[in-house]
Design an enzyme around this catalytic site. Sequence first.
Site, PDB file in Angstrom:
ATOM      1  CB  SER A  86      -4.284  -4.970  -0.991  1.00  0.00           C
ATOM      2  OG  SER A  86      -5.449  -5.291  -0.286  1.00  0.00           O
ATOM      3  CG  HIS A 146      -0.110  -6.557  -0.486  1.00  0.00           C
ATOM      4  ND1 HIS A 146      -0.354  -7.225   0.692  1.00  0.00           N
ATOM      5  CD2 HIS A 146      -1.311  -6.446  -1.099  1.00  0.00           C
ATOM      6  CE1 HIS A 146      -1.651  -7.486   0.793  1.00  0.00           C
ATOM      7  NE2 HIS A 146      -2.250  -7.030  -0.291  1.00  0.00           N
TER       8      HIS A 146
END
Length: 166
Positions: A86, A146
């Site tokens: 991610s 992220h």
Amino acid sequence: MNLLHLNHYRPQWWQWVTHLFCHANFAHLSGNLFNLCVFGKMVEETEGAVGVSLAFLVCGIGAAIAAFFLTPALVHGRITVSVGASGAIFGLFAVSVATRLRWNLKQLLEAAVLGQFVVRQVLEEAKNQATGGLVLGGLAVSHVAHLAGAAVGVALVLALSKLPPA
């Protein structure tokens, strides 16, 4: 498989890369694969296969470094581990927009459309980080990774834009 996850308490050198290819569950894997297909393809269009591969690795490792230093190694007596791509995917989000910021109408329109999506995703991650984070399927989401992946993607494009043309 646990030897491939990035162990925040006692990391091994290979885990900085292998954790990118491990996922918590099928939904995690399929979500990352979908975004890799969409945003990886966009980066590949401007930077080529080697460019997208290097951007993926640099953003993923950068995200892991941030998560490692900004996330406690132990939470409630359990060792923190990082898995998934991610952070690298968020880096590709940023790279796909930043590489389209050129004085070309088509690319500027693409950057505007992609940019609103990426900005919304980054703001959502920042909100989740500020409010304590999300837990999905009993697993904590690394909003730090992220956000760091997106920041590394922007930094990568800025750094490479300073290099003289080949």
